[in-house]
Scaffold this motif. Structure first.
Motif, PDB file in Angstrom:
ATOM      1  N   LEU A 234      13.722   9.127   9.533  1.00  0.00           N
ATOM      2  CA  LEU A 234      13.826  10.353   8.847  1.00  0.00           C
ATOM      3  C   LEU A 234      12.989  10.351   7.624  1.00  0.00           C
ATOM      4  CD1 LEU A 234      17.596  11.598   8.905  1.00  0.00           C
ATOM      5  CD2 LEU A 234      15.435  12.946   9.775  1.00  0.00           C
ATOM      6  N   ALA A 235      13.173   9.253   6.664  1.00  0.00           N
ATOM      7  CA  ALA A 235      12.488   9.062   5.460  1.00  0.00           C
ATOM      8  C   ALA A 235      10.950   8.929   5.707  1.00  0.00           C
ATOM      9  CB  ALA A 235      13.126   8.065   4.811  1.00  0.00           C
ATOM     10  N   GLY A 236      10.515   7.736   6.740  1.00  0.00           N
ATOM     11  CA  GLY A 236       9.188   7.661   6.898  1.00  0.00           C
ATOM     12  C   GLY A 236       8.427   8.754   7.744  1.00  0.00           C
ATOM     13  N   ASP A 237       9.138   9.692   8.570  1.00  0.00           N
ATOM     14  CA  ASP A 237       8.411  10.777   9.073  1.00  0.00           C
ATOM     15  C   ASP A 237       8.330  11.885   8.282  1.00  0.00           C
ATOM     16  OD1 ASP A 237       7.575  11.966  11.813  1.00  0.00           O
ATOM     17  OD2 ASP A 237       9.280  13.335  11.707  1.00  0.00           O
ATOM     18  N   ALA A 238       9.238  12.248   7.242  1.00  0.00           N
ATOM     19  CA  ALA A 238       9.165  12.984   6.018  1.00  0.00           C
ATOM     20  C   ALA A 238       7.679  12.470   5.402  1.00  0.00           C
ATOM     21  CB  ALA A 238      10.283  12.861   5.185  1.00  0.00           C
TER      22      ALA A 238
ATOM     23  N   LEU B 269      10.982  -3.017   3.559  1.00  0.00           N
ATOM     24  CA  LEU B 269       9.753  -3.343   3.528  1.00  0.00           C
ATOM     25  C   LEU B 269       9.159  -2.386   4.858  1.00  0.00           C
ATOM     26  CD1 LEU B 269       9.203  -6.998   3.118  1.00  0.00           C
ATOM     27  CD2 LEU B 269       8.717  -5.298   1.633  1.00  0.00           C
ATOM     28  N   VAL B 270       9.691  -2.281   5.724  1.00  0.00           N
ATOM     29  CA  VAL B 270       9.430  -1.648   6.954  1.00  0.00           C
ATOM     30  C   VAL B 270       9.014  -0.040   6.711  1.00  0.00           C
ATOM     31  CG1 VAL B 270       9.982  -0.642   9.388  1.00  0.00           C
ATOM     32  CG2 VAL B 270      10.315  -3.209   9.028  1.00  0.00           C
ATOM     33  N   LEU B 271       9.914   0.391   5.846  1.00  0.00           N
ATOM     34  CA  LEU B 271      10.056   1.904   5.441  1.00  0.00           C
ATOM     35  C   LEU B 271       8.993   1.816   4.626  1.00  0.00           C
ATOM     36  CD1 LEU B 271      10.830   4.822   5.329  1.00  0.00           C
ATOM     37  CD2 LEU B 271      12.777   4.155   3.665  1.00  0.00           C
ATOM     38  N   ALA B 272       8.743   0.945   3.729  1.00  0.00           N
ATOM     39  CA  ALA B 272       7.571   0.965   2.762  1.00  0.00           C
ATOM     40  C   ALA B 272       5.892   0.990   3.522  1.00  0.00           C
ATOM     41  CB  ALA B 272       7.525  -0.205   1.613  1.00  0.00           C
ATOM     42  N   LEU B 273       6.006  -0.010   4.641  1.00  0.00           N
ATOM     43  CA  LEU B 273       4.844   0.256   5.370  1.00  0.00           C
ATOM     44  C   LEU B 273       4.696   1.482   6.192  1.00  0.00           C
ATOM     45  CD1 LEU B 273       2.736  -1.862   6.620  1.00  0.00           C
ATOM     46  CD2 LEU B 273       4.075  -2.311   8.502  1.00  0.00           C
TER      47      LEU B 273
ATOM     48  N   SER C  78       5.174   9.311  -2.277  1.00  0.00           N
ATOM     49  CA  SER C  78       5.397   8.495  -3.310  1.00  0.00           C
ATOM     50  C   SER C  78       6.633   8.161  -3.600  1.00  0.00           C
ATOM     51  CB  SER C  78       4.990   9.334  -5.007  1.00  0.00           C
ATOM     52  OG  SER C  78       3.737   9.756  -4.677  1.00  0.00           O
ATOM     53  N   VAL C  79       7.774   8.868  -3.578  1.00  0.00           N
ATOM     54  CA  VAL C  79       9.174   8.898  -3.662  1.00  0.00           C
ATOM     55  C   VAL C  79       9.830   7.592  -2.722  1.00  0.00           C
ATOM     56  CG1 VAL C  79      11.733   9.564  -3.852  1.00  0.00           C
ATOM     57  CG2 VAL C  79       9.498  10.900  -5.172  1.00  0.00           C
ATOM     58  N   VAL C  80       9.382   8.015  -1.212  1.00  0.00           N
ATOM     59  CA  VAL C  80       9.796   6.833  -0.404  1.00  0.00           C
ATOM     60  C   VAL C  80       9.214   5.608  -0.539  1.00  0.00           C
ATOM     61  CG1 VAL C  80      10.062   6.704   2.290  1.00  0.00           C
ATOM     62  CG2 VAL C  80      10.356   8.952   1.220  1.00  0.00           C
ATOM     63  N   LEU C  81       7.841   5.588  -0.794  1.00  0.00           N
ATOM     64  CA  LEU C  81       7.292   4.611  -0.886  1.00  0.00           C
ATOM     65  C   LEU C  81       7.820   3.392  -2.115  1.00  0.00           C
ATOM     66  CD1 LEU C  81       4.977   2.293   0.080  1.00  0.00           C
ATOM     67  CD2 LEU C  81       3.359   3.635  -0.850  1.00  0.00           C
ATOM     68  N   THR C  82       7.847   4.017  -3.216  1.00  0.00           N
ATOM     69  CA  THR C  82       8.464   3.490  -4.590  1.00  0.00           C
ATOM     70  C   THR C  82       9.681   3.126  -4.425  1.00  0.00           C
ATOM     71  OG1 THR C  82       8.636   5.394  -5.588  1.00  0.00           O
ATOM     72  CG2 THR C  82       6.915   4.183  -6.143  1.00  0.00           C
ATOM     73  N   GLY C  83      10.642   4.011  -3.667  1.00  0.00           N
ATOM     74  CA  GLY C  83      12.176   3.824  -3.436  1.00  0.00           C
ATOM     75  C   GLY C  83      12.346   2.682  -2.599  1.00  0.00           C
ATOM     76  N   SER C  84      11.541   2.779  -1.185  1.00  0.00           N
ATOM     77  CA  SER C  84      11.687   1.504  -0.447  1.00  0.00           C
ATOM     78  C   SER C  84      11.306  -0.011  -0.933  1.00  0.00           C
ATOM     79  CB  SER C  84      11.067   1.882   1.100  1.00  0.00           C
ATOM     80  OG  SER C  84       9.657   1.963   0.772  1.00  0.00           O
ATOM     81  N   LEU C  85      10.433   0.290  -1.792  1.00  0.00           N
ATOM     82  CA  LEU C  85       9.871  -1.080  -2.267  1.00  0.00           C
ATOM     83  C   LEU C  85      10.814  -1.581  -3.702  1.00  0.00           C
ATOM     84  CD1 LEU C  85       6.078  -0.564  -2.588  1.00  0.00           C
ATOM     85  CD2 LEU C  85       7.202  -2.114  -1.017  1.00  0.00           C
ATOM     86  N   ALA C  86      11.536  -0.640  -4.178  1.00  0.00           N
ATOM     87  CA  ALA C  86      12.588  -0.998  -5.118  1.00  0.00           C
ATOM     88  C   ALA C  86      13.691  -1.511  -4.640  1.00  0.00           C
ATOM     89  CB  ALA C  86      12.835   0.313  -5.833  1.00  0.00           C
ATOM     90  N   ILE C  87      14.238  -0.928  -3.484  1.00  0.00           N
ATOM     91  CA  ILE C  87      15.066  -1.699  -2.705  1.00  0.00           C
ATOM     92  C   ILE C  87      14.835  -2.989  -2.069  1.00  0.00           C
ATOM     93  CG2 ILE C  87      16.473  -1.585  -0.613  1.00  0.00           C
ATOM     94  CD1 ILE C  87      16.751   1.654  -1.001  1.00  0.00           C
TER      95      ILE C  87
END
Lengths: 194, 194, 194
Positions: B25-29, B91-95, C110-119
């Protein structure tokens, strides 16, 4: 990799040089694709997007750093193996590609981002004074070599990325990370017998 | 997490599927927000920015990879626990989000950057041949499934990001990293008793 | 670093505050360079691109988080040393600079990328409930303090990055990662005797 069979010196040197060539080709393709760098001298054949001398030079430089690191018998803090080499080479190539993706960012952002990641890569890979020395050496020698190449007219950086005597201001950061990893590649690639 | 209480099979499967749904959900968004992908078929309800079938499919795929990894009793190199799952999923979600941020980059840059990070994620998470096999399987099966979905008219990639038979050329890299982590989720999520 | 000589409390506090000031100056320079933030009150001197109060406030906040973490005698999962501090500070500064590089991205990305890296940074640094508590505390207190600063007219975020009561929606993610690392800086910087 779980396989810890050791390689002989020639095979180790070959794998390290091939790794340098591969990372150099893929990273340079990013810089050419993003318009960060441009080849001005085309007398040699082109492979992917690089003129032949570049990947050869980079492969040789990586091999030299690994050989110097082995000769100096540096007191590494962490024992690295082949799986770590995949992670280390992946991260250095990612940093290389990132500098291409940062093409139109303010230079402050590009330098701080690549610099902080380079420090993190060094501290993760091997936070020893010896590895720091090789990383700093690479951060000085690499950009100096590229400044000479640009001055000789073989290649050039884009006008908005040539603020360090003709090369990019973030270039020392990239060489710092590459040098840190390259310095202890010999035993990591060669295995226990190297 | 320090808590090592083991979960039963149903709870383990539920947590893994929920993790797949949440990351999907988050990645697709991100992909929808960046215009990388677009839904063309809207008969089912929309959750956040995804049509219902997508997160369900992704949750099922992650569960399938975890189940296959457990059934194959792969000889993992590293024992992973729940804290590692948070890092791996992060990390996968960040990618995933990074591929959205690379929307207007040259495709060479996007593919090299996501590919090198995917290799680093695999080598950090579990550099074993078994995990490599699951990652490669995911890198083939995932894009093939999305190619079928695009061909069926349910969704589409942007015209500048559909160079791999209708899907993005970096898509195999993203599935590679996701497959590497998903393959050993069962014991990592389930704890010692799983 | 291999050097494990312990530092006294004053030296430890000084190093931690200096680290906070340095990361704050470099990260803030990125935000000012990218146009993410802007100083509206200039009565104090400017250092690099920051008005004096900002790096001082950030150094104090990092020191406070480290002191709270030490006082609470949190049950950390991982023993961190000075080499880890270089990696942790490098990653937090990289996340800081990344938020500047994401300046014109859709806010979801921006929020999903920084949030997932923060986790991922929290889960790598110290995946304990105590560190999680400090990270969440920082993710609440930091943005609240900046909201007050913006409301007081001392600084402002760009119109497309002020959606969280005047500050950027990804700001809690950045403070979350910074808080996670800062919370256990005392013993990591001070060494065994701290």
């Amino acid at each position: 990799m779980p396989d810890r069979r050791s390689l002989g010196p020639a095979a180790t040197a070959g794998v390290i040089a091939a790794l340098g060539v591969a990372v150099g080709l893929a990273g340079d393709a990013c810089h050419v694709a993003s318009g960060t760098t441009h080849y001005d001298w085309h007398a040699l054949p082109t492979i992917w997007r690089s003129v032949l001398w570049f990947p050869l030079l980079l492969g040789g430089a990586v091999l030299l750093a690994a050989w110097l690191g082995r000769r100096a018998a540096l007191p590494w803090v962490r024992g690295r193996d082949r799986a770590d080499v995949a992670a280390g080479a992946g991260l250095v190539l990612a940093l290389y590609a990132l500098t291409a993706a940062l093409r139109h960012q303010p230079m402050t952002v590009s330098v701080v981002l690549t610099g902080s990641l380079a420090i993190a890569i060094w501290a993760w890979w091997d936070p020893s004074p010896g590895t720091l020395a090789i990383a700093i050496g690479a951060a000085i020698a690499g950009p100096l070599a590229e400044i000479a190449i640009v001055a000789a007219g073989a290649a050039s950086y884009a006008p908005d990325a040539d603020g360090l005597a003709g090369v990019a201001p973030w270039l020392p950061c990239l060489y710092f990370a590459a040098g840190a990893v390259a310095g202890s590649l010999w035993s990591a690639v060669g295995g226990d017998g190297a």
